[in-house]
Design a protein around this motif. Structure first.
Motif, PDB file in Angstrom:
ATOM      1  N   TRP A   1       0.819  -1.202   0.000  1.00 47.25           N
ATOM      2  CA  TRP A   1       0.000   0.000   0.000  1.00 47.25           C
ATOM      3  C   TRP A   1       0.858   1.259   0.000  1.00 47.25           C
TER       4      TRP A   1
ATOM      5  N   GLN B   1       3.745   1.670  -1.158  1.00 47.08           N
ATOM      6  CA  GLN B   1       4.428   1.847  -2.427  1.00 47.08           C
ATOM      7  C   GLN B   1       3.481   2.323  -3.531  1.00 47.08           C
ATOM      8  N   ARG B   2       2.189   2.337  -3.267  1.00 49.08           N
ATOM      9  CA  ARG B   2       1.221   2.883  -4.230  1.00 49.08           C
ATOM     10  C   ARG B   2       1.014   4.376  -4.016  1.00 49.08           C
ATOM     11  N   ASP B   3       1.653   4.920  -2.989  1.00 46.71           N
ATOM     12  CA  ASP B   3       1.555   6.340  -2.672  1.00 46.71           C
ATOM     13  C   ASP B   3       1.954   7.142  -3.906  1.00 46.71           C
TER      14      ASP B   3
ATOM     15  N   ALA C   1       5.367   6.954  -6.290  1.00 46.78           N
ATOM     16  CA  ALA C   1       5.318   6.700  -7.735  1.00 46.78           C
ATOM     17  C   ALA C   1       5.994   7.831  -8.509  1.00 46.78           C
TER      18      ALA C   1
END
Length: 130
Positions: free
Chosen positions: A27, A29-31, A35
């Motif tokens: 989660w 790393q989806r920030d 990105a």
């Protein structure tokens, strides 16, 4: 019989915690900030399984990378406890895989310690990576 039920419940709880740890890391790393930094070449994957800041980086970027790395270490620790491997072994294996999964244009650290930009071919990885 009760002992078996208790053991099964405990295993299910451990599995749920492991999934929660992995989900939290994924989660983070989806920030959008992560990105954007990855796309801009400000962060990159390292052979030790952790994310690195390319160059000095802002305080906010360093804090974001630190947060992601804390979550990665927690996930590695959980997996290590479950598998009997060390945290370092799991982190290294993950580093190998994360570098292999980089896309063209993304940054990664070579075995020699230099930052490189992934081209169209395979990235340079530690010879111990399988």
């Amino acid at each position: 019989m009760a002992h078996l039920a208790t053991k099964k419940a405990m295993l299910m709880a451990v599995a749920a915690l492991a999934l929660t740890g992995v989900s939290a890391a994924a989660w983070a790393q989806r920030d959008p900030a992560y990105a954007a930094a990855r796309a801009a070449g400000q962060v990159g994957e390292q052979p030790d399984g952790y994310l690195g800041v390319v160059g000095a980086g802002s305080a906010d970027l360093r804090a974001l990378v630190n947060s992601i790395n804390i979550q990665r270490k927690a996930a590695y620790t959980q997996k290590a406890q479950a598998s009997g491997a060390t945290v370092e072994q799991l982190a290294f294996t993950s580093g190998c895989n994360l570098i292999a999964q980089t896309s063209a244009g993304e940054k990664y650290r070579t075995p020699g310690g230099a930052w490189a930009t992934r081209g169209g071919g395979a990235p340079e990885r530690d010879p111990r990576c399988v």
